[in-house]
Write a protein that holds these residues in place. Structure first.
Motif, short mmCIF file in Angstrom:
data_model
loop_
_atom_site.label_atom_id
_atom_site.label_comp_id
_atom_site.label_asym_id
_atom_site.label_seq_id
_atom_site.Cartn_x
_atom_site.Cartn_y
_atom_site.Cartn_z
N LYS A 1 64.52 47.58 151.29
CA LYS A 1 63.98 46.74 150.21
C LYS A 1 64.36 47.32 148.85
CE LYS A 1 59.58 45.31 148.24
NZ LYS A 1 58.17 45.71 148.22
N ARG A 2 64.23 48.62 148.75
CA ARG A 2 64.57 49.29 147.51
C ARG A 2 66.04 49.04 147.13
NH1 ARG A 2 67.56 54.72 147.44
NH2 ARG A 2 67.86 54.80 145.23
N ASN A 3 66.93 49.12 148.12
CA ASN A 3 68.34 48.93 147.82
C ASN A 3 68.67 47.48 147.49
OD1 ASN A 3 69.29 51.62 148.10
ND2 ASN A 3 69.01 51.45 150.30
N GLY B 1 68.24 52.64 155.99
CA GLY B 1 67.94 51.62 155.00
C GLY B 1 69.13 51.33 154.11
N ARG B 2 69.84 52.38 153.79
CA ARG B 2 71.03 52.28 152.96
C ARG B 2 72.13 51.45 153.65
NH1 ARG B 2 72.21 52.72 147.92
NH2 ARG B 2 73.55 51.03 148.54
N ASP C 1 54.81 52.36 144.55
CA ASP C 1 54.52 51.64 145.79
C ASP C 1 55.42 52.15 146.92
OD1 ASP C 1 53.41 49.53 147.42
OD2 ASP C 1 55.31 48.47 147.15
N MET C 2 56.71 52.32 146.60
CA MET C 2 57.67 52.80 147.60
C MET C 2 57.26 54.19 148.11
SD MET C 2 61.74 53.60 147.17
CE MET C 2 61.58 54.90 145.97
N MET D 1 59.96 54.94 162.01
CA MET D 1 61.34 55.00 161.53
C MET D 1 61.80 53.65 161.00
SD MET D 1 64.75 54.58 163.02
CE MET D 1 65.80 54.25 161.63
N VAL D 2 61.42 52.58 161.72
CA VAL D 2 61.82 51.23 161.30
C VAL D 2 61.11 50.85 160.01
CG1 VAL D 2 61.90 48.80 161.98
CG2 VAL D 2 62.24 50.59 163.70
N ALA D 3 59.81 51.15 159.95
CA ALA D 3 59.03 50.82 158.75
C ALA D 3 59.61 51.54 157.53
CB ALA D 3 57.57 51.21 158.96
N ASP D 4 59.93 52.82 157.69
CA ASP D 4 60.48 53.60 156.58
C ASP D 4 61.83 53.04 156.15
OD1 ASP D 4 58.30 55.22 156.70
OD2 ASP D 4 59.30 56.90 157.68
#
Lengths: 253, 315
Positions: free
Chosen positions: A13-15, A103-104, B100-101, A4-7
């Protein structure tokens, strides 16, 4: 590392990449608090009697108001992701169900920290000064980020129910904006009409602002610090599961 | 014989009073392409959403890659890829970052995710654009990136929901070739489309779906033969020769066009034989052709209306 943390970190990172590629979003996000600081200090400041320097009174208030709106980025971002089908893609992947929202909302924390620094810098320009110990200031900033994080989850739920980015923002502003004003953020609540004062007294914004004033400039704390902390944790505990539940069922439009 | 890669039985789904699926059965053997053909609003997307675990059916059951879509949902998500009509890529990320994501979210691990991303960008002819944000991509490039994202984990079953809707003809053919290459490698594909030529070209078997039910199922040829197979179409120079022409071609006439000197004769008649027979009978012709029914004809015959004349209302 738990999955869950890795995801969630992948989504974080994406955001953050998105913020880096769209710096104009952050500029908009920082101009508003700067404007508020300047307007309140120079337009209202001379007419509001708080029994202390208005800059020292105001900055903790503005900083709390500002951080609650940081969560609007989550609402807007989620609506965009929904409308573009990205949420469908994420939901079709074997990733943790809470990771997209986690993540958001974590991305908001990064942006909020940036916002806090901006307001403090502008505050210093107009005459605000910390008058407490370093641990108190640091706890204040931590509490601020936690309070903002709670609102990110509220906005996450709003975003998942919204059909457009505009409507998500509109809900945020029409509901939260007045509530931030009926608090101790800008004026002492003793001068408000009785019903408003009664509301302001129990308003979590008042608690957060009073806690921030205590931690930044040393005004009496009362119960505000632990109550504001409890409110923040409580809001996350209620809204995070609600938002994740909604996410599991949400569909693209 | 191995289990089918996709099997669905009696799928039902309603949105309020709207019945999107009214008992749909589907089956695709491993390594084959199943085309789900139907107009907008037929229930194609709903079926895909159920099979990809995005939506739970009200009734019925489905297994994909040997896993139950409900009970084994999480495990199943690791073994399917989904690409859709909306080209779900993150516009702010580069092509490489997107893949990659997705690879990381399939839990491939960092080195594998990166390697797959580079490999797919290369194979999908996106290497030059790999480090540009996807918002700078053309429509065709975005679809390719979307399709690449669906393939990152090398899933045995891939779902493509109207993969070429809105693409220009060249990009469409490019995408078809890419899909065909995957299938040649053994991937099972479920493809929804409202384009008959697309189903005709890509699908081994086609399920025609309309108003939430499968109204016909079979290979493209089987569906076509349901409506009578080949015909010979003869365009006469003179309408007065009609009777003579029909007699020369065996006496059966499918269709005589009142104001048009065109005679259609069912069955397989070699063109050379037909020309000779007409010549012997002294019938002058302008044109002669074997006409094979298209899936358009199939759709028209099955539903009583052309595929295109349906309102856009996909639930």
């Amino acid at each position: 590392m738990p999955e869950m943390v890795a995801d969630a970190l992948v989504i974080l990172k994406r955001n953050l990449i998105k913020f880096r590629r769209q710096p104009e979003m952050l500029i908009g996000y920082t101009i508003q608090p700067i404007m508020f600081v300047l307007l309140f200090v120079y337009v209202f400041g001379g007419s509001i009697d708080t029994g202390m320097d208005y800059e020292d009174f105001l900055i903790p208030g503005i900083i709390v108001q500002n951080i609650t709106f940081g969560g609007a980025l989550t609402a807007v971002g989620l609506v965009e992701d929904l409308n573009k089908g990205l949420i469908d893609r994420f939901r079709s992947l074997p990733m943790a169900r809470s990771a997209v929202l986690a993540g958001r909302t974590l991305a908001d924390v990064v942006v909020n920290l940036f916002g806090v620094i901006i307001v403090i810098l502008v505050g210093y320009v107009v005459g605000f000064r910390f008058s407490t110990s370093v641990p108190e200031v640091l706890y204040g900033i931590l509490l601020l980020l936690l309070f903002g994080y709670a609102f990110s989850w509220i906005f996450a739920l709003v975003g998942l129910y919204s059909t457009s980015a505009e409507s998500a923002q509109q809900i945020g502003f029409t509901v939260i904006f007045p509530i931030t004003f009926i608090s101790s953020a800008f004026v002492p609540i003793q001068n408000m009409p009785a019903p408003l004062e009664a509301f302001a007294e129990v308003n979590p914004f008042t608690l957060a602002v009073d806690a921030m004033r205590h931690l930044f400039v040393g005004t009496p704390a009362g119960d505000s610090v632990w109550q504001a902390t409890l409110w923040s944790v409580g809001l996350v505990a209620v809204f995070a599961p609600l938002a994740v539940m909604k996410y599991r069922k949400v569909s693209a439009r | 014989m191995p289990d089918p890669a996709i099997i669905a039985e009696g799928l039902q789904k309603s949105y309020g009073k709207v019945e999107a699926l009214r008992g749909v059965d589907l089956r695709a053997e491993a390594g084959s392409v199943l085309g789900l053909l139907g107009p907008n609003g037929a229930g194609k997307t709903t079926a895909v959403r159920i099979l990809t675990t995005l939506l739970e059916a009200d009734a019925g059951s489905a297994r994909v890659a040997g896993l139950d879509v409900k009970a084994d949902a999480k495990q199943l998500r690791g073994r399917i890829g989904l690409a859709g009509q909306y080209a779900a890529v993150d516009e702010n990320l580069t092509g490489f970052e997107n893949l990659d994501m997705v690879g990381r979210l399939y839990h491939l691990g960092k080195p594998t995710a990166r390697e797959r991303a580079r490999d797919l960008l290369e194979r999908f002819d996106l290497s030059d654009a790999a480090d540009r944000p996807a918002k700078t991509y053309s429509g065709g490039m975005r679809r390719r990136l979307d399709l690449a994202a669906a393939l990152v984990a090398h899933p045995p079953v891939v779902f493509l929901d109207e993969p070429t809707t809105g693409l220009d003809p060249r990009s469409r053919i490019g995408l078809w070739e890419t899909i065909e290459a995957r299938v040649a490698e053994g991937t099972t594909v479920l493809l929804t489309t409202q384009y008959l030529d697309e189903a005709d070209r890509l699908a081994d078997r086609i399920a025609v779906i309309d108003h939430g039910t499968v109204i016909a199922e079979g290979t493209s040829d089987e569906l076509k033969s349901q409506i009578g197979g080949e015909r010979l179409e003869v365009k006469l120079r003179d309408t007065a020769d009609e009777e003579k022409a029909i007699r020369a071609l065996g006496g059966i006439c499918d269709d005589v066009h009142a104001e048009f000197p065109l005679v259609t004769v069912p069955g397989h008649i070699p063109v050379a034989d037909a020309v000779r027979a007409l010549d012997d009978a002294g019938v002058a012709i302008d044109d002669i052709a074997v006409r094979r029914p298209t899936l358009d004809d199939v759709f028209l015959t099955l539903t009583g209306r052309p595929a295109e004349e349906v309102e856009d209302s996909d639930a």
